[in-house]
Design a protein around this motif. Structure first.
Motif, PDB file in Angstrom:
ATOM      1  N   VAL A 108       4.255  10.047  -5.725  1.00  0.00           N
ATOM      2  CA  VAL A 108       2.980   9.339  -5.779  1.00  0.00           C
ATOM      3  C   VAL A 108       2.100  10.056  -6.801  1.00  0.00           C
ATOM      4  O   VAL A 108       2.296  11.239  -7.092  1.00  0.00           O
ATOM      5  CB  VAL A 108       2.273   9.273  -4.407  1.00  0.00           C
ATOM      6  CG1 VAL A 108       3.091   8.449  -3.428  1.00  0.00           C
ATOM      7  CG2 VAL A 108       1.995  10.654  -3.854  1.00  0.00           C
ATOM      8  N   LYS A 115      -2.911   3.558  -4.632  1.00  0.00           N
ATOM      9  CA  LYS A 115      -2.573   2.816  -3.430  1.00  0.00           C
ATOM     10  C   LYS A 115      -1.056   2.760  -3.295  1.00  0.00           C
ATOM     11  O   LYS A 115      -0.338   2.792  -4.300  1.00  0.00           O
ATOM     12  CB  LYS A 115      -3.161   1.410  -3.495  1.00  0.00           C
ATOM     13  CG  LYS A 115      -4.670   1.372  -3.295  1.00  0.00           C
ATOM     14  CD  LYS A 115      -5.177  -0.054  -3.187  1.00  0.00           C
ATOM     15  CE  LYS A 115      -6.666  -0.058  -2.849  1.00  0.00           C
ATOM     16  NZ  LYS A 115      -7.195  -1.446  -2.710  1.00  0.00           N
ATOM     17  N   PRO A 116      -0.550   2.697  -2.066  1.00  0.00           N
ATOM     18  CA  PRO A 116       0.907   2.725  -1.865  1.00  0.00           C
ATOM     19  C   PRO A 116       1.627   1.614  -2.626  1.00  0.00           C
ATOM     20  O   PRO A 116       1.173   0.472  -2.671  1.00  0.00           O
ATOM     21  CB  PRO A 116       1.049   2.532  -0.356  1.00  0.00           C
ATOM     22  CG  PRO A 116      -0.244   3.006   0.220  1.00  0.00           C
ATOM     23  CD  PRO A 116      -1.291   2.654  -0.790  1.00  0.00           C
ATOM     24  N   THR A 134       6.699   3.773  -1.145  1.00  0.00           N
ATOM     25  CA  THR A 134       5.981   5.061  -1.115  1.00  0.00           C
ATOM     26  C   THR A 134       4.998   5.151   0.046  1.00  0.00           C
ATOM     27  O   THR A 134       4.201   6.088   0.103  1.00  0.00           O
ATOM     28  CB  THR A 134       5.208   5.312  -2.429  1.00  0.00           C
ATOM     29  OG1 THR A 134       4.119   4.359  -2.529  1.00  0.00           O
ATOM     30  CG2 THR A 134       6.113   5.196  -3.636  1.00  0.00           C
ATOM     31  N   GLU A 135       5.030   4.209   0.960  1.00  0.00           N
ATOM     32  CA  GLU A 135       4.044   4.167   2.042  1.00  0.00           C
ATOM     33  C   GLU A 135       4.020   5.471   2.848  1.00  0.00           C
ATOM     34  O   GLU A 135       2.940   5.996   3.150  1.00  0.00           O
ATOM     35  CB  GLU A 135       4.311   2.982   2.972  1.00  0.00           C
ATOM     36  CG  GLU A 135       4.125   1.619   2.316  1.00  0.00           C
ATOM     37  CD  GLU A 135       5.392   1.095   1.655  1.00  0.00           C
ATOM     38  OE1 GLU A 135       5.408  -0.074   1.247  1.00  0.00           O
ATOM     39  OE2 GLU A 135       6.375   1.882   1.542  1.00  0.00           O
ATOM     40  N   ASN A 175       2.521   8.336   0.715  1.00  0.00           N
ATOM     41  CA  ASN A 175       1.072   8.163   0.594  1.00  0.00           C
ATOM     42  C   ASN A 175       0.360   8.574   1.875  1.00  0.00           C
ATOM     43  O   ASN A 175      -0.692   9.226   1.834  1.00  0.00           O
ATOM     44  CB  ASN A 175       0.729   6.710   0.259  1.00  0.00           C
ATOM     45  CG  ASN A 175       0.832   6.393  -1.215  1.00  0.00           C
ATOM     46  OD1 ASN A 175       1.927   6.130  -1.700  1.00  0.00           O
ATOM     47  ND2 ASN A 175      -0.284   6.433  -1.928  1.00  0.00           N
ATOM     48  N   ASN A 176       0.940   8.205   2.996  1.00  0.00           N
ATOM     49  CA  ASN A 176       0.325   8.545   4.272  1.00  0.00           C
ATOM     50  C   ASN A 176       0.319  10.057   4.501  1.00  0.00           C
ATOM     51  O   ASN A 176      -0.651  10.620   5.010  1.00  0.00           O
ATOM     52  CB  ASN A 176       1.061   7.838   5.407  1.00  0.00           C
ATOM     53  CG  ASN A 176       0.310   7.945   6.727  1.00  0.00           C
ATOM     54  OD1 ASN A 176      -0.864   7.580   6.799  1.00  0.00           O
ATOM     55  ND2 ASN A 176       0.967   8.448   7.750  1.00  0.00           N
ATOM     56  N   TRP A 189      -9.181   5.331  -3.424  1.00  0.00           N
ATOM     57  CA  TRP A 189      -7.900   4.676  -3.661  1.00  0.00           C
ATOM     58  C   TRP A 189      -7.942   3.859  -4.942  1.00  0.00           C
ATOM     59  O   TRP A 189      -8.870   3.076  -5.173  1.00  0.00           O
ATOM     60  CB  TRP A 189      -7.541   3.774  -2.480  1.00  0.00           C
ATOM     61  CG  TRP A 189      -7.275   4.529  -1.218  1.00  0.00           C
ATOM     62  CD1 TRP A 189      -8.139   4.743  -0.192  1.00  0.00           C
ATOM     63  CD2 TRP A 189      -6.051   5.195  -0.866  1.00  0.00           C
ATOM     64  NE1 TRP A 189      -7.540   5.501   0.784  1.00  0.00           N
ATOM     65  CE2 TRP A 189      -6.262   5.791   0.410  1.00  0.00           C
ATOM     66  CE3 TRP A 189      -4.815   5.344  -1.490  1.00  0.00           C
ATOM     67  CZ2 TRP A 189      -5.270   6.526   1.062  1.00  0.00           C
ATOM     68  CZ3 TRP A 189      -3.830   6.072  -0.831  1.00  0.00           C
ATOM     69  CH2 TRP A 189      -4.055   6.650   0.418  1.00  0.00           C
TER      70      TRP A 189
END
Length: 313
Positions: free
Chosen positions: A123, A150-151, A155-156, A159-160, A175
């Motif tokens: 990311v 932003k994701p 890549t969620e 990112n989290n 973001w």
């Protein structure tokens, strides 16, 4: 969380200190021979503006490694832009599946800038900090806000993880939907400032000339066609620099954005890095696209080696 910072530069050191203060384990990868050169401590004189503006002064103990292992929750690479290809190559063979945050300026397209790393494991973000290191003493500081893309699909989870890390240390995330355009705009702004630094001789000297920021606006106008030709969307800062009359722009920057005593001004005054790389990259791109860049090119008038680099492309 166990975090490895790629390099012990000014940005890496400041955020590592903040994360350690928040209870995380932070370590640094440095090139062979640097562990002994850097030593086990670094002197800090930096401003922390997360809650209220406070000056941190301490001799901070750091843990350095000259090898990279995949035994981390996250790797953060905040390196000089020209060092990113080498960093990406090394991480591709040593980081395993450890997620990576690329935390610096980028002028290439995002995918090619990190090859052979996978976009699904990376990311992109950008710090709200600045300063410099000299004789193992860091002078600088960081603001509350950092910038994070932003994701993307895939890549969620990374990112989290990055979000949780920064928020645990009381940073605020701004973001960014189109990180590619945002970074291209930011790189161009940096090149516009470096053009004036080349003329003045140093980043601190930039602040001592009233017309410096008026000229930054003129430099940005020269680069706007390059950004458009690349397909970048102009952001608010770029529009500000290219649309406001130069004299008014100079006053705005000198009296408001970089007012005496402000942290953004101090970050630049502490910056002792060598200017020119960002300017050279933009000039090369302009030449490739057939777009004239006389102001930027003239900044290299007394630097024969960089003139040759422009010609060589």
């Amino acid at each position: 969380m166990r975090i490895l910072f790629f390099g012990r530069g000014v940005i890496s050191t400041q955020y590592a200190w903040a994360f350690e203060e928040a209870g995380h384990t932070v370590e640094f990868y440095v090139r062979k021979g640097r562990k002994e050169t850097f030593g086990s401590h670094i002197a800090l004189e930096m401003w922390d503006a997360r809650r209220a503006k406070r000056l941190i002064k301490e001799n901070w103990k750091v843990k350095l490694h000259e090898e990279i292992s995949p035994n981390y929750d996250l790797i953060i690479a905040s390196v000089n832009t020209k060092q990113l290809p080498e960093a990406a190559q090394l991480l591709s063979t040593t980081a395993g599946n450890t997620p990576i945050l690329i935390f610096n300026n980028i002028w290439q397209d995002l995918k090619s800038s990190i090859l052979p790393l996978s976009m699904n494991n990376v990311v992109f973000g950008f710090p709200g900090a600045g300063g410099g290191i000299e004789d193992n003493k860091l002078r600088g500081g960081f603001l509350k806000t950092i910038f994070l893309e932003k994701p993307r699909v895939g890549t969620e989870q990374i990112n989290n993880k990055v979000k949780e890390l920064f928020e645990s240390a009381h940073f605020k995330i701004n973001w960014i939907k189109d990180m590619q355009s945002w970074l291209w705009n930011h790189f161009a702004v940096n090149a516009a400032m470096e053009t004036e630094v080349l003329k003045r001789g140093s980043f601190p000297a930039l602040m001592n000339h009233r017309d410096s920021f008026a000229n930054v606006g003129k430099n940005m106008r020269e680069m706007a066609p390059v950004l458009k030709a690349r397909g970048a969307k102009m952001d608010a800062i770029t529009l500000l620099l290219t649309k406001i009359p130069s004299a008014l722009l100079g006053t705005l920057f000198n009296k408001v954005i970089f007012a005496k005593g402000s942290l953004p001004r101090l970050f630049i005054e502490y910056n002792n890095s060598k200017a020119g790389f960002a300017v050279l990259e933009v000039v090369r791109e302009a030449k490739k696209l057939g777009i004239p860049s006389p102001r930027l090119t003239a900044a290299f008038a007394n630097t024969e080696q960089q003139h040759k680099a422009i010609e060589k492309g």
